[in-house]
Structure formats: C-alpha cells, structure tokens
Enzyme design. Structure first.
Site, PDB file in Angstrom:
ATOM      1  N   HIS A 127     -28.458  14.558   2.342  1.00 13.96           N
ATOM      2  CA  HIS A 127     -27.156  13.902   2.152  1.00 13.96           C
ATOM      3  C   HIS A 127     -26.978  13.496   0.691  1.00 13.96           C
ATOM      4  O   HIS A 127     -25.914  13.690   0.097  1.00 13.96           O
ATOM      5  CB  HIS A 127     -27.046  12.634   3.013  1.00 13.96           C
ATOM      6  N   LYS A 139     -22.542  10.604  20.253  1.00 13.53           N
ATOM      7  CA  LYS A 139     -23.911  10.563  19.736  1.00 13.53           C
ATOM      8  C   LYS A 139     -24.557   9.217  20.048  1.00 13.53           C
ATOM      9  O   LYS A 139     -23.947   8.168  19.864  1.00 13.53           O
ATOM     10  CB  LYS A 139     -23.918  10.721  18.208  1.00 13.53           C
ATOM     11  N   ARG A 180     -25.712  23.714   5.963  1.00 15.94           N
ATOM     12  CA  ARG A 180     -27.115  24.133   5.870  1.00 15.94           C
ATOM     13  C   ARG A 180     -27.353  25.542   6.375  1.00 15.94           C
ATOM     14  O   ARG A 180     -28.283  26.209   5.953  1.00 15.94           O
ATOM     15  CB  ARG A 180     -28.013  23.188   6.691  1.00 15.94           C
ATOM     16  N   SER A 231     -31.003  14.319   9.711  1.00  8.41           N
ATOM     17  CA  SER A 231     -31.276  13.038  10.368  1.00  8.41           C
ATOM     18  C   SER A 231     -32.013  13.265  11.672  1.00  8.41           C
ATOM     19  O   SER A 231     -32.905  12.489  12.039  1.00  8.41           O
ATOM     20  CB  SER A 231     -29.967  12.285  10.624  1.00  8.41           C
TER      21      SER A 231
END
Length: 163
Positions: A17, A41, A90, A128
């Site tokens: 990040h 989440k 990514r 994460s």
C-alpha cells in the site's frame, strides 16, 4: 487542486500500500487515505487501530491525510470533492475486479477518474490477507508492514491473543 482518494480496509496497511501511495504522490496535490468499513469483510483489527496505523505510516507527509468512511467509496469522493481514485493492481484478477468497480463508479460519477498503478514486482505477494494469515499461523509478518507500525502491530497482535 488534484485530489485523490486511496481507499481500502487496510487490515492492516502493508508495504505494498505504501509503495502505491509513494508512487502516486507526484501525480496529485493531495491524497486522502481512507479506511473503510466493508460489510462484506470481517476485519481482524478495529477501525480506530487501522486508521491509527495509516496515520503513523504517513505522519511526515503533509500532502497526505487520513479518514474513515462507511459509505460507498464514490459517495465519499463526491462529498469531499475528490476527482481521482487510486487503485493498485497486483495481478490479472485484481485488474478484472477493479475494472468492474471503476466502470460502475464512472457510471455513478463520471467526474471521478480511476487511476490504476501496477504493483512493484517486489510487492506482488504482499497483501493484508497475507499478513493476517501469517498472524493466524504464528509467523512473523513484519517485513510486510511499514516500519512505523511494526511495534504497535506487535502489541495489537498480543492483545488479540489475550482476548
């Protein structure tokens, strides 16, 4: 003024990040890093802790502010007169997912442009989720975390284990 938003759950913030933010800084006059609540989440760390970590990470950077939000990201942009969303990519799965959201956001707010930044190859495996997995298996995730939060992160993990 070119204002951008980098939004996420940041559960926790990672070096990946941070890399995206550092690379986005020359493109914008101001960047808000907003820690969101996502009803889909389940987070490991509470909202205040996650925001504190973002603040600690960017404490020395005056053109970066932090906030929290619980609305749709595009509504946050509209409410704060932000015209750019920053998203890190990514892998191909991220691209497909982020493209769908960007197209929906464009339909809802054509004045808000999504800017995709490709992850630096050294951070492709950093997420994460990976940090949380390290924690779950008792592994040391600290190389995935910004230096500024490592001690505090360690304390929070210890607190989780005593609850």
């Amino acid at each position: 003024m070119r204002k951008a938003l980098f939004a996420g759950s940041f559960d926790p913030i990672t070096v990946g990040h941070v890399d995206i933010i550092h690379r986005a800084m020359p493109l914008f006059d101001h960047i808000t890093v907003a820690v969101g609540t996502n009803i889909g989440k389940k987070t490991l760390f509470d909202l205040d802790t996650r925001r504190r970590w973002v603040q600690m990470t960017f404490a020395e950077m005056p053109n970066i502010s932090t906030d929290t939000y619980s609305t749709a990201t595009i509504d946050y942009c509209k409410a704060h007169n932000i015209n750019f969303l920053i998203r890190g990519i990514r892998n191909p799965n991220d691209l497909v997912y982020e493209q769908e959201i960007a197209l929906l956001n464009r339909r809802l707010a054509p004045e808000v442009e999504t800017v995709f930044l490709l992850t630096d190859p050294q951070y492709i495996d950093v997420s994460s989720s990976a940090v949380r997995e390290y924690v779950a298996f008792g592994k040391d995730p600290y190389e995935l975390l910004p230096q500024a939060i490592r001690n505090d992160f360690s304390t929070e993990v210890k607190n989780l284990k005593t609850k």
